[in-house]
Design a protein around this motif. Structure first.
Motif, PDB file in Angstrom:
ATOM      1  N   ASN A 118       3.256 -50.680  20.552  1.00 38.94           N
ATOM      2  CA  ASN A 118       2.877 -52.056  20.884  1.00 38.94           C
ATOM      3  C   ASN A 118       3.043 -52.369  22.363  1.00 38.94           C
ATOM      4  N   ALA A 119       2.942 -51.347  23.200  1.00 42.42           N
ATOM      5  CA  ALA A 119       3.054 -51.543  24.647  1.00 42.42           C
ATOM      6  C   ALA A 119       1.872 -50.891  25.341  1.00 42.42           C
ATOM      7  N   ALA A 120       1.447 -51.489  26.434  1.00 44.89           N
ATOM      8  CA  ALA A 120       0.371 -50.945  27.258  1.00 44.89           C
ATOM      9  C   ALA A 120       0.747 -51.144  28.718  1.00 44.89           C
ATOM     10  N   SER A 121       0.219 -50.301  29.573  1.00 43.38           N
ATOM     11  CA  SER A 121       0.502 -50.423  31.004  1.00 43.38           C
ATOM     12  C   SER A 121      -0.784 -50.737  31.762  1.00 43.38           C
ATOM     13  N   PHE A 122      -0.603 -51.375  32.915  1.00 46.38           N
ATOM     14  CA  PHE A 122      -1.733 -51.689  33.781  1.00 46.38           C
ATOM     15  C   PHE A 122      -1.275 -51.540  35.217  1.00 46.38           C
ATOM     16  N   LEU A 123      -1.986 -50.733  35.986  1.00 42.46           N
ATOM     17  CA  LEU A 123      -1.627 -50.514  37.382  1.00 42.46           C
ATOM     18  C   LEU A 123      -2.357 -51.505  38.265  1.00 42.46           C
ATOM     19  N   ALA A 124      -1.585 -52.234  39.057  1.00 43.73           N
ATOM     20  CA  ALA A 124      -2.176 -53.265  39.920  1.00 43.73           C
ATOM     21  C   ALA A 124      -1.262 -53.535  41.095  1.00 43.73           C
ATOM     22  N   ASP A 125      -1.851 -53.913  42.205  1.00 46.43           N
ATOM     23  CA  ASP A 125      -1.100 -54.368  43.368  1.00 46.43           C
ATOM     24  C   ASP A 125      -1.006 -55.885  43.284  1.00 46.43           C
ATOM     25  N   LEU A 126       0.147 -56.381  42.890  1.00 46.32           N
ATOM     26  CA  LEU A 126       0.317 -57.819  42.678  1.00 46.32           C
ATOM     27  C   LEU A 126       0.559 -58.579  43.971  1.00 46.32           C
TER      28      LEU A 126
END
Length: 261
Positions: A58-66
């Motif tokens: 129930n977990a997912a990751s997302f790569l982003a420069d916040l």
């Protein structure tokens, strides 16, 4: 109450945790998943993918420069599309890049501190609001710092003072729309060696000495004369995120052994 007593505290909730690749963010994401949440771990480091796998199905990751608004916008969009909406945002990105007397900071370094420790929270709050409103309400937990009073981190202190102001002003603005906005203000925290350095350029001998002065000041300012643990920081964040804190908004909770910052 043991942790198992909280096992289903976030059942049915979708939580976005930023800065989730290591440290406090990692601990918050793993515990939220353990307590029943569907969790989206956002970071610019590939390490977030490993933490998401550790958190489970129930977990997912997302790569982003916040540090960019587009990064925040895409992260919230991904979370909503992946799990059908967003209920809680935990803005954890931030951290002092350098520690030195204020007069030793170069203008570009001042800008970098503000960009690192204020803008991801400001952008994250703005980007998540439509998603929270679509759910009929929700919660934003900002991770600030008690370093709003501390030595050798004036630009970082200014950024975290900004996080406090965002928390209080936005809480007032959104309360009637069923959105709570709260923050913790962690003090010094013991953590494993960072996989991703706070300062990619490395510290000079002089900067290491200044950092030693910061550590001494932080411990001396704490009533308990010690650093906290990651677990001691994650627990208050998740309390404020939970329905147990349903009558708390606009508050900034110091978690620094008695030092109010």
């Amino acid at each position: 109450m043991t942790m198992t007593g909280y096992r289903e505290r976030f059942a049915g909730k979708v939580i976005v945790v930023t800065g989730a690749a290591q440290g406090i963010g990692r601990a918050v994401a793993l515990r939220a998943a353990d307590e029943g949440a569907r969790v989206v771990l956002v970071d610019r480091a590939e390490l977030a993918r490993d933490v998401a796998r550790e958190a489970g199905a129930n977990a997912a990751s997302f790569l982003a420069d916040l540090e960019t608004y587009d990064g925040a916008l895409e992260a919230m969009r991904f979370a909503a599309e992946t799990f059908g909406g967003i209920d809680i945002l935990i803005n954890n990105v931030g951290g002092a890049i350098r520690m030195r007397p204020f007069e030793a900071f170069e203008p570009v370094q001042i800008d970098a501190e503000i960009r690192r420790s204020l803008m991801p929270t400001l952008y994250g709050c703005h980007a998540v609001i439509p998603h929270l409103l679509a759910r009929g309400g929700g919660t934003i937990v900002n991770v600030s710092s008690n370093a709003t009073r501390g030595i050798h981190r004036v630009p970082y202190s200014a950024a975290k003072g900004g996080v406090n102001a965002v928390t209080q002003s936005l809480a007032m603005e959104l309360a009637e729309r069923n959105i709570r906005v709260v923050a913790t203000a962690p003090g010094g925290t013991e953590a494993p060696a960072r996989s991703i350095p706070r300062n990619a350029e490395g510290d000079t001998k002089e900067e290491k000495a200044w950092m030693g002065e910061v550590v001494a000041q932080v411990k001396q300012s704490s009533f308990m004369k010690r650093y906290g643990s990651i677990a001691e920081q994650a627990a208050p964040i998740l309390f404020l995120a939970s329905d147990e804190a349903s009558y708390i908004t606009g508050s900034i909770l110091p978690v620094a052994g008695g030092d109010l910052g």
